[in-house]
Scaffold this motif. Structure first.
Motif, mmCIF file in Angstrom:
data_model
loop_
_atom_site.group_PDB
_atom_site.id
_atom_site.type_symbol
_atom_site.label_atom_id
_atom_site.label_comp_id
_atom_site.label_asym_id
_atom_site.label_seq_id
_atom_site.Cartn_x
_atom_site.Cartn_y
_atom_site.Cartn_z
ATOM 1 N N ASP A 170 11.949 1.796 58.065
ATOM 2 C CA ASP A 170 10.730 2.187 57.347
ATOM 3 C C ASP A 170 9.645 2.653 58.313
ATOM 4 O OD1 ASP A 170 11.869 1.465 54.877
ATOM 5 O OD2 ASP A 170 11.319 -0.637 55.186
ATOM 6 N N GLU A 172 8.490 5.590 59.299
ATOM 7 C CA GLU A 172 7.541 6.605 58.844
ATOM 8 C C GLU A 172 6.575 6.041 57.816
ATOM 9 O OE1 GLU A 172 7.454 11.133 56.945
ATOM 10 O OE2 GLU A 172 9.364 10.171 57.457
ATOM 11 N N THR A 173 7.076 5.227 56.902
ATOM 12 C CA THR A 173 6.218 4.659 55.854
ATOM 13 C C THR A 173 5.150 3.755 56.463
ATOM 14 O OG1 THR A 173 8.027 4.746 54.253
ATOM 15 C CG2 THR A 173 6.198 3.274 53.763
ATOM 16 N N LYS A 174 5.574 2.883 57.390
ATOM 17 C CA LYS A 174 4.625 1.949 57.995
ATOM 18 C C LYS A 174 3.612 2.667 58.881
ATOM 19 C CE LYS A 174 7.893 -1.934 58.016
ATOM 20 N NZ LYS A 174 8.664 -2.876 58.862
ATOM 21 N N ALA A 176 2.693 5.795 58.637
ATOM 22 C CA ALA A 176 1.822 6.637 57.815
ATOM 23 C C ALA A 176 0.700 5.822 57.193
ATOM 24 C CB ALA A 176 2.638 7.332 56.739
ATOM 25 N N ARG A 177 0.974 4.557 56.830
ATOM 26 C CA ARG A 177 -0.088 3.706 56.276
ATOM 27 C C ARG A 177 -1.211 3.511 57.284
ATOM 28 N NH1 ARG A 177 2.371 -1.736 54.010
ATOM 29 N NH2 ARG A 177 3.144 -1.760 56.160
ATOM 30 N N ASP A 180 -3.111 6.788 57.690
ATOM 31 C CA ASP A 180 -3.967 7.026 56.527
ATOM 32 C C ASP A 180 -5.235 6.187 56.598
ATOM 33 O OD1 ASP A 180 -2.252 8.871 55.454
ATOM 34 O OD2 ASP A 180 -1.261 7.477 54.084
ATOM 35 N N TRP A 186 -6.221 4.752 51.615
ATOM 36 C CA TRP A 186 -5.264 3.670 51.416
ATOM 37 C C TRP A 186 -4.565 3.861 50.083
ATOM 38 C CZ3 TRP A 186 -2.562 0.192 53.869
ATOM 39 C CH2 TRP A 186 -2.008 -0.882 53.188
ATOM 40 N N GLN A 187 -3.247 4.012 50.140
ATOM 41 C CA GLN A 187 -2.438 4.213 48.941
ATOM 42 C C GLN A 187 -2.948 5.381 48.105
ATOM 43 O OE1 GLN A 187 -2.382 0.352 47.036
ATOM 44 N NE2 GLN A 187 -0.880 -0.462 48.503
ATOM 45 N N ALA A 369 -0.639 11.865 59.741
ATOM 46 C CA ALA A 369 0.673 11.649 59.149
ATOM 47 C C ALA A 369 1.518 12.923 59.210
ATOM 48 C CB ALA A 369 0.527 11.174 57.707
ATOM 49 N N ARG A 373 5.302 13.252 60.875
ATOM 50 C CA ARG A 373 6.508 13.814 60.269
ATOM 51 C C ARG A 373 7.108 14.899 61.160
ATOM 52 N NH1 ARG A 373 3.440 12.898 55.571
ATOM 53 N NH2 ARG A 373 2.486 14.965 55.711
#
Length: 392
Positions: A170, A172-174, A176-177, A180, A186-187, A369, A373
């Protein structure tokens, strides 16, 4: 206009080759004569042609320029036959090459391979070792020649870079948070004015090295001098929390890392405004043992309901902006290390915090972000290329 040429021991009069210069040729030759950067041999040849064009015989030109008649005759005839191009030296073959293209290719092949793959007990190549390896192949090449060949191919096999493959599924997900949050999101929703982002971490094992002789300050044509020998005065851990968008730093010194020291840092920040009454305070941390996993997230939320812990991916401490502050501390405060005891270290760090807060501004963080990527895509391409090369 004629000149005497000896033929079979008899002087015979022969007409000198006439030269008629075009306006363009005369301008160019005169420019070459006047130009300070023209090689002297080229200036001499241009003067020979100019004097010949003015009607002078080869003998007169030789006397004027202090050269032999044959030299004047040679360049006069060369210009008549080929024009201005004839005044340039013809290409020469030069000395035959000592080494073949195969020899040079062999150097490149060795340099682009790992020594261990050839059972050579080295971790990396040097120019000396490459020359020695070529000698075992029957090619005697000097170290300077190997160095010149490698420089021509932009090869430096003695240098190396290390990298870490992405292991977190995970990642990229972590990551990217975190990115952001730096962009105040946030979200998918923008952060409010009463929401803050804190980066926190520990800098362990800061020693107090008491130098055996006093440090000498810099002087004219002399750098600061620090004695090499020192007495160890112990070590401490420096914990810091950095507000990403407002730039204040909160730091404290502890005997070691751990849950309790980190909790005291959190208390230090969350007990003051604007964080005490903030809607949310995001704490960005790495995966160190002091704040690892879901247990650390729950522990922080239970102690401060308005605090949200966000972990960077494994092996991604570079995403934590407090590491930039730690690098500043290392360069400006701790290097060179010359402290009589740990109390002096702690005092210096506390005083530097005050000095830093007085002039600090947020770091100009531009990595987004989208950049993440793009970089991960390059990593994937790199891994594929390596796998294909190993399979070939």
């Amino acid at each position: 206009m004629s000149e005497l040429v000896t033929v079979g021991g008899v002087a015979v009069a022969r007409a000198a080759v006439a030269i008629e210069l075009s306006e363009a040729d005369r301008v160019e030759l005169e420019r070459q004569v006047r130009a300070g950067g023209t090689p002297q041999r080229q200036v001499l040849r241009a003067l020979i042609v100019l004097l010949a064009a003015d009607g002078n015989s080869n003998a007169a030109i030789a006397a004027e320029l202090g050269i032999c008649v044959d030299t004047a005759r040679k360049w006069r005839a060369r210009f008549v036959a080929k024009g201005a191009v004839g005044l340039v030296d013809a290409p020469r073959s030069g000395r035959p090459p000592v080494y073949t293209a195969t020899d040079r290719a062999r150097v490149t092949a060795w340099a682009c391979s790992l020594p261990v793959d050839h059972d050579v007990p080295l971790s990396r190549w040097s120019t000396t070792e490459l020359a020695r390896q070529l000698l075992t192949d029957g090619v005697a090449v000097s170290v300077s020649t190997v160095r010149r060949w490698l420089a021509g191919d932009a090869l430096k096999p003695w240098q190396y870079q290390s990298w870490i493959f992405v292991r977190d599924p995970d990642f990229e997900t972590k990551a990217a948070r975190v990115l952001d949050l730096y962009a105040r999101s946030w979200q998918g929703r923008a952060l409010g004015a009463d929401e803050y982002v804190i980066c926190a971490d520990e800098k362990p094992s800061i020693q107090a090295r008491d130098r055996c002789h006093p440090t000498v300050p810099a002087g004219p044509r002399q750098s600061m001098r620090v004695n090499h020998d020192y007495r160890r005065g112990g070590a401490l851990t420096y914990l810091a929390a950095y507000d990403v968008h407002r730039a204040p730093v909160f730091g404290r010194c502890e005997q070691s890392t751990g849950i309790d020291p980190f909790t005291r840092l959190v208390d230090q920040v969350m007990s003051v405004e604007p964080y005490a009454s903030a809607a949310r305070v995001f704490w960005i941390v790495d995966n160190g043992s002091s704040h690892r996993g879901q247990a650390a997230i729950d522990r922080l939320a239970q102690r401060y309901p308005n605090a949200v812990m966000v972990h960077t991916p494994v092996h991604a401490s570079w995403l934590n902006q407090v590491e930039i502050y730690f690098s500043i501390v290392q360069r400006k405060v701790l290097t060179p290390n010359d402290f009589p005891d740990l109390a002096a270290v702690e005092q210096r760090l506390a005083t530097f915090e005050e000095r830093y807060r007085a002039a600090a501004s947020p770091f100009n963080w531009r990595y987004t972000a989208t950049d993440l990527r793009r970089q991960l895509s390059r990593v994937d391409d790199h891994e594929t290329a390596i796998a294909d090369r190993l399979a070939a």
